[in-house]
Design a protein around this motif. Structure first.
Motif, mmCIF file in Angstrom:
data_model
loop_
_atom_site.group_PDB
_atom_site.id
_atom_site.type_symbol
_atom_site.label_atom_id
_atom_site.label_comp_id
_atom_site.label_asym_id
_atom_site.label_seq_id
_atom_site.Cartn_x
_atom_site.Cartn_y
_atom_site.Cartn_z
ATOM 1 N N ALA A 23 0.839 -1.205 0.000
ATOM 2 C CA ALA A 23 0.000 0.000 0.000
ATOM 3 C C ALA A 23 0.872 1.253 0.000
ATOM 4 O O ALA A 23 0.600 2.216 -0.730
ATOM 5 N N SER A 24 1.929 1.242 0.785
ATOM 6 C CA SER A 24 2.846 2.382 0.830
ATOM 7 C C SER A 24 3.575 2.545 -0.498
ATOM 8 O O SER A 24 3.751 3.663 -1.000
ATOM 9 N N ASN A 26 2.482 1.621 -3.393
ATOM 10 C CA ASN A 26 1.491 2.130 -4.343
ATOM 11 C C ASN A 26 1.465 3.655 -4.303
ATOM 12 O O ASN A 26 1.427 4.308 -5.341
ATOM 13 N N ASP A 27 1.520 4.236 -3.106
ATOM 14 C CA ASP A 27 1.560 5.692 -2.975
ATOM 15 C C ASP A 27 2.868 6.259 -3.529
ATOM 16 O O ASP A 27 2.876 7.309 -4.159
ATOM 17 N N LYS A 30 3.799 7.351 -7.381
ATOM 18 C CA LYS A 30 3.532 8.667 -7.946
ATOM 19 C C LYS A 30 4.841 9.403 -8.230
ATOM 20 O O LYS A 30 4.883 10.332 -9.022
ATOM 21 N N TYR A 35 10.998 4.711 -6.942
ATOM 22 C CA TYR A 35 10.404 3.415 -6.652
ATOM 23 C C TYR A 35 11.211 2.201 -7.100
ATOM 24 O O TYR A 35 11.046 1.123 -6.549
ATOM 25 N N PHE A 71 -4.739 -0.053 -9.395
ATOM 26 C CA PHE A 71 -3.777 0.655 -8.568
ATOM 27 C C PHE A 71 -2.518 0.951 -9.385
ATOM 28 O O PHE A 71 -2.221 0.253 -10.354
#
Length: 86
Positions: A23-24, A26-27, A30, A35, A71
């Motif tokens: 989840a982190s 995924n953020d 951006k 990443y 996502f």
């Protein structure tokens, strides 16, 4: 990821921690420049512990959905699923 990689975790702890990690991440997607190195660490652990994280990977992969409805991390997760959950 350092904690996941080095701590003596139970299966339930690994399961819960990987949900937070993905989840982190995924953020973080951006900001594409940051990443790649982190994804390689996550991917390695998903591959190593695929039995623990199979349901989590299926959740984030959103199989059958078009990427525009998914996502940011979905393409990455789908790559792992194709290679390791077939």
């Amino acid at each position: 990821m350092a904690y996941y990689e080095t701590a003596k975790l139970t299966i339930n702890e690994k399961f819960a921690l990987m949900i937070v990690v993905i989840a982190s991440f995924n953020d973080l997607l951006k900001d594409k420049e940051k990443y790649l190195l982190i994804w390689e660490r996550i991917k390695k652990q998903l591959e190593r512990d695929k039995g623990i994280h199979e349901n989590t990977m299926h959740y984030w992969a959103l199989s059958g959905e078009k990427l525009e409805n998914c996502f940011a991390v979905t393409p990455c997760i789908r790559e792992v699923c194709r290679c390791h959950l077939s």
